[in-house]
Each structure stands twice: as C-alpha cells, then as structure tokens.
Write a protein that holds these residues in place. Sequence first.
Motif, PDB file in Angstrom:
ATOM      1  N   THR A  11       0.840  -1.201   0.000  1.00  0.00           N
ATOM      2  CA  THR A  11       0.000   0.000   0.000  1.00  0.00           C
ATOM      3  C   THR A  11       0.874   1.250   0.000  1.00  0.00           C
ATOM      4  OG1 THR A  11      -1.708  -1.215   1.216  1.00  0.00           O
ATOM      5  CG2 THR A  11      -1.867   1.202   1.215  1.00  0.00           C
ATOM      6  N   GLU A  12       1.869   1.270   0.884  1.00  0.00           N
ATOM      7  CA  GLU A  12       2.781   2.405   0.969  1.00  0.00           C
ATOM      8  C   GLU A  12       3.586   2.563  -0.317  1.00  0.00           C
ATOM      9  OE1 GLU A  12       4.836   1.223   4.503  1.00  0.00           O
ATOM     10  OE2 GLU A  12       3.197   1.885   5.806  1.00  0.00           O
ATOM     11  N   LEU A  13       4.006   1.454  -0.902  1.00  0.00           N
ATOM     12  CA  LEU A  13       4.751   1.486  -2.157  1.00  0.00           C
ATOM     13  C   LEU A  13       3.907   2.103  -3.270  1.00  0.00           C
ATOM     14  CD1 LEU A  13       7.227   0.625  -3.896  1.00  0.00           C
ATOM     15  CD2 LEU A  13       6.085  -1.596  -4.170  1.00  0.00           C
ATOM     16  N   LEU A  14       2.674   1.649  -3.402  1.00  0.00           N
ATOM     17  CA  LEU A  14       1.778   2.217  -4.412  1.00  0.00           C
ATOM     18  C   LEU A  14       1.609   3.721  -4.206  1.00  0.00           C
ATOM     19  CD1 LEU A  14      -0.818  -0.671  -4.541  1.00  0.00           C
ATOM     20  CD2 LEU A  14       0.264   0.343  -6.571  1.00  0.00           C
ATOM     21  N   ALA A  15       1.432   4.141  -2.954  1.00  0.00           N
ATOM     22  CA  ALA A  15       1.260   5.563  -2.659  1.00  0.00           C
ATOM     23  C   ALA A  15       2.522   6.349  -3.009  1.00  0.00           C
ATOM     24  CB  ALA A  15       0.883   5.758  -1.193  1.00  0.00           C
ATOM     25  N   ARG A  16       3.692   5.818  -2.622  1.00  0.00           N
ATOM     26  CA  ARG A  16       4.964   6.504  -2.919  1.00  0.00           C
ATOM     27  C   ARG A  16       5.186   6.670  -4.409  1.00  0.00           C
ATOM     28  NH1 ARG A  16       7.222   3.143   0.809  1.00  0.00           N
ATOM     29  NH2 ARG A  16       8.224   1.890  -0.789  1.00  0.00           N
ATOM     30  N   LEU A  17       4.791   5.658  -5.182  1.00  0.00           N
ATOM     31  CA  LEU A  17       5.018   5.684  -6.621  1.00  0.00           C
ATOM     32  C   LEU A  17       3.889   6.380  -7.384  1.00  0.00           C
ATOM     33  CD1 LEU A  17       6.516   2.100  -7.136  1.00  0.00           C
ATOM     34  CD2 LEU A  17       7.735   4.284  -6.961  1.00  0.00           C
ATOM     35  N   GLY A  18       2.910   6.899  -6.656  1.00  0.00           N
ATOM     36  CA  GLY A  18       1.824   7.625  -7.298  1.00  0.00           C
ATOM     37  C   GLY A  18       0.797   6.734  -7.967  1.00  0.00           C
ATOM     38  N   GLY A  19       0.763   5.463  -7.575  1.00  0.00           N
ATOM     39  CA  GLY A  19      -0.192   4.531  -8.171  1.00  0.00           C
ATOM     40  C   GLY A  19      -1.535   4.587  -7.482  1.00  0.00           C
ATOM     41  N   THR A  20      -2.550   4.174  -8.184  1.00  0.00           N
ATOM     42  CA  THR A  20      -3.890   4.097  -7.610  1.00  0.00           C
ATOM     43  C   THR A  20      -3.989   2.836  -6.772  1.00  0.00           C
ATOM     44  OG1 THR A  20      -4.813   5.216  -9.528  1.00  0.00           O
ATOM     45  CG2 THR A  20      -6.351   3.966  -8.156  1.00  0.00           C
ATOM     46  N   ILE A  21      -4.445   2.990  -5.542  1.00  0.00           N
ATOM     47  CA  ILE A  21      -4.652   1.837  -4.665  1.00  0.00           C
ATOM     48  C   ILE A  21      -6.100   1.397  -4.845  1.00  0.00           C
ATOM     49  CG2 ILE A  21      -4.653   1.019  -2.278  1.00  0.00           C
ATOM     50  CD1 ILE A  21      -2.587   3.371  -1.775  1.00  0.00           C
ATOM     51  N   ASP A  22      -6.267   0.134  -5.249  1.00  0.00           N
ATOM     52  CA  ASP A  22      -7.601  -0.387  -5.554  1.00  0.00           C
ATOM     53  C   ASP A  22      -7.989  -1.468  -4.552  1.00  0.00           C
ATOM     54  OD1 ASP A  22      -9.949  -1.338  -6.577  1.00  0.00           O
ATOM     55  OD2 ASP A  22      -9.115  -1.938  -8.528  1.00  0.00           O
ATOM     56  N   PRO A  23      -8.739  -1.094  -3.490  1.00  0.00           N
ATOM     57  CA  PRO A  23      -9.127  -2.071  -2.474  1.00  0.00           C
ATOM     58  C   PRO A  23     -10.042  -3.166  -3.005  1.00  0.00           C
ATOM     59  CG  PRO A  23      -9.710   0.159  -1.786  1.00  0.00           C
ATOM     60  CD  PRO A  23      -9.206   0.247  -3.184  1.00  0.00           C
ATOM     61  N   SER A  24     -10.671  -2.930  -4.152  1.00  0.00           N
ATOM     62  CA  SER A  24     -11.584  -3.939  -4.698  1.00  0.00           C
ATOM     63  C   SER A  24     -10.920  -4.840  -5.735  1.00  0.00           C
ATOM     64  CB  SER A  24     -12.813  -3.262  -5.315  1.00  0.00           C
ATOM     65  OG  SER A  24     -12.421  -2.479  -6.432  1.00  0.00           O
ATOM     66  N   ALA A  25      -9.633  -4.628  -5.989  1.00  0.00           N
ATOM     67  CA  ALA A  25      -8.925  -5.491  -6.946  1.00  0.00           C
ATOM     68  C   ALA A  25      -8.932  -6.932  -6.438  1.00  0.00           C
ATOM     69  CB  ALA A  25      -7.491  -5.002  -7.138  1.00  0.00           C
ATOM     70  N   ASP A  26      -8.794  -7.842  -7.349  1.00  0.00           N
ATOM     71  CA  ASP A  26      -8.831  -9.264  -7.045  1.00  0.00           C
ATOM     72  C   ASP A  26      -7.745  -9.662  -6.051  1.00  0.00           C
ATOM     73  OD1 ASP A  26     -10.003 -11.725  -7.391  1.00  0.00           O
ATOM     74  OD2 ASP A  26      -9.170 -12.098  -9.367  1.00  0.00           O
ATOM     75  N   ALA A  27      -8.008 -10.722  -5.305  1.00  0.00           N
ATOM     76  CA  ALA A  27      -7.006 -11.390  -4.463  1.00  0.00           C
ATOM     77  C   ALA A  27      -6.857 -12.804  -5.021  1.00  0.00           C
ATOM     78  CB  ALA A  27      -7.454 -11.423  -3.008  1.00  0.00           C
ATOM     79  N   ILE A  28      -5.669 -13.333  -4.992  1.00  0.00           N
ATOM     80  CA  ILE A  28      -5.418 -14.644  -5.593  1.00  0.00           C
ATOM     81  C   ILE A  28      -6.257 -15.739  -4.944  1.00  0.00           C
ATOM     82  CG2 ILE A  28      -3.406 -15.236  -4.165  1.00  0.00           C
ATOM     83  CD1 ILE A  28      -3.973 -15.960  -7.921  1.00  0.00           C
ATOM     84  N   GLN A  29      -6.560 -15.569  -3.668  1.00  0.00           N
ATOM     85  CA  GLN A  29      -7.333 -16.585  -2.958  1.00  0.00           C
ATOM     86  C   GLN A  29      -8.705 -16.804  -3.597  1.00  0.00           C
ATOM     87  OE1 GLN A  29      -5.646 -14.022  -1.635  1.00  0.00           O
ATOM     88  NE2 GLN A  29      -4.607 -14.638   0.251  1.00  0.00           N
ATOM     89  N   ALA A  30      -9.257 -15.777  -4.230  1.00  0.00           N
ATOM     90  CA  ALA A  30     -10.570 -15.911  -4.882  1.00  0.00           C
ATOM     91  C   ALA A  30     -10.515 -16.950  -6.001  1.00  0.00           C
ATOM     92  CB  ALA A  30     -11.030 -14.565  -5.431  1.00  0.00           C
ATOM     93  N   HIS A  31      -9.416 -17.014  -6.713  1.00  0.00           N
ATOM     94  CA  HIS A  31      -9.264 -18.000  -7.788  1.00  0.00           C
ATOM     95  C   HIS A  31      -9.242 -19.425  -7.225  1.00  0.00           C
ATOM     96  CE1 HIS A  31      -8.482 -15.099 -11.017  1.00  0.00           C
ATOM     97  NE2 HIS A  31      -7.893 -14.388 -10.067  1.00  0.00           N
ATOM     98  N   TYR A  32      -8.571 -19.600  -6.098  1.00  0.00           N
ATOM     99  CA  TYR A  32      -8.502 -20.921  -5.469  1.00  0.00           C
ATOM    100  C   TYR A  32      -9.869 -21.326  -4.924  1.00  0.00           C
ATOM    101  CZ  TYR A  32      -3.463 -21.008  -5.973  1.00  0.00           C
ATOM    102  OH  TYR A  32      -2.193 -21.024  -6.502  1.00  0.00           O
ATOM    103  N   ALA A  33     -10.590 -20.380  -4.343  1.00  0.00           N
ATOM    104  CA  ALA A  33     -11.921 -20.671  -3.804  1.00  0.00           C
ATOM    105  C   ALA A  33     -12.895 -21.021  -4.925  1.00  0.00           C
ATOM    106  CB  ALA A  33     -12.436 -19.483  -2.998  1.00  0.00           C
ATOM    107  N   ARG A  34     -12.797 -20.320  -6.061  1.00  0.00           N
ATOM    108  CA  ARG A  34     -13.681 -20.638  -7.192  1.00  0.00           C
ATOM    109  C   ARG A  34     -13.434 -22.040  -7.710  1.00  0.00           C
ATOM    110  NH1 ARG A  34     -13.207 -15.107  -8.459  1.00  0.00           N
ATOM    111  NH2 ARG A  34     -11.405 -15.389  -9.804  1.00  0.00           N
ATOM    112  N   ASP A  35     -12.192 -22.462  -7.710  1.00  0.00           N
ATOM    113  CA  ASP A  35     -11.857 -23.781  -8.245  1.00  0.00           C
ATOM    114  C   ASP A  35     -12.053 -24.893  -7.219  1.00  0.00           C
ATOM    115  OD1 ASP A  35     -10.003 -26.138  -8.855  1.00  0.00           O
ATOM    116  OD2 ASP A  35      -9.870 -24.998 -10.724  1.00  0.00           O
TER     117      ASP A  35
END
Length: 190
Positions: A56-80
């Motif tokens: 989170t801090e890295l994204l902020a330092r680099l001026g990136g957009t922090i997206d709390p709703s972006a996917d988490a890898i665990q969702a792919h495992y749960a779907r499968d």
Amino acid sequence: MSLPERELWLLNLYRNSELHGALLMGRIARSVSTPAVLVGATRHCATEAKHAAMFTELLARLGGTIDPSADAIQAHYARDGGIPKELVDLLVLSEILEARVLVSYREHLQRSDVHPQIRRTLEKIIKEEEAHSGEQGWAEQCLATMSEDRVTAAREKWEKVDERVAAELHSRLANGSALGGAIEWTSNGR
C-alpha cells in the motif's frame, strides 16, 4: 512517476492477496485453542498485514492508484476448490499459496524493468515469507501433528487446484488478458 498498467495491477493484486491472507490468519487465530496454531496464525497474520501495508505504501509513494476492490489470488482458489472449512485444509492451502507467492515474487524480480523501490520491497517480503513457510514453518509443524491421511488428501486436492489455477492465470497473462484478473504464476510453483 506513472506506473505501467501491468505493474499497477500486479501491485494491487499482491496487496489485496496479502491483506486477504492476514484476515484469514486472524480468523484462524480467533477460532482455535491449540497454542501452536494460535501463536503461528497470530504471527502469520501480523506478517501478512505488514506486507499488505508495504505494498500500500509502495503504491502511494510511486503515485499509483490503490484499488481495495482489486482481485485477491485466494478468490481464484476458492472458485476452483471451494472455500476450505477444516483447519487441515486451511493450513495446507496456506502453505501452497505461500509457495506460489514466493515463485511469483521471484519471477517478478527477474524482469529487467522492475522499479528499484518495487525490487527492494519484493526482496524484503520474500525474506519474511521464507521465514514462516516451508517445512520448518509453523503450519507444516502443525500439519505434522494431524492425521497423515487427512493431510495427504488435503495436499492432493489443493495441489491440483493450484496447478489448474496457475495454468489458467499463466495462460491469461500470455494471451494479454492479464489485467482482467491474472498474475504471472508458473504452473510448478513448489
């Protein structure tokens, strides 16, 4: 500085996956009474939360957009493979995901265009991930006290899920559809 879309997407995926892992470890630490699991899950929760904060801090330092709703890898495992409910499944899946994360972060570092701050962050996180995973990690030590048949069955299930998820995501990345929910995972992360 403007981050390339791919890098921004990966950093958000890493952030949200680490945060999801921290929340899961926190739930485990609140639902069991075995001291070894309580200690291990609590420490693991803190480490994963720290990694989410670092991204989170890295994204902020680099001026990136922090997206709390972006996917988490665990969702792919749960779907499968479904949502694991038994402690043995949670611990096995945790170890499989830890191995996958290490492969992914190392592969990310192999790219020639990695921003120096991203490189430093990934290198720090890799060292910490290695400390709580693998054969000497707390989860493996807890698994060693459980029914060997149940642990073997859980490993077989979640390793197959891991292979399928990794193959799917790797294919999506290769096809250029990575920003729609894929990550650079290899199909043999262990």
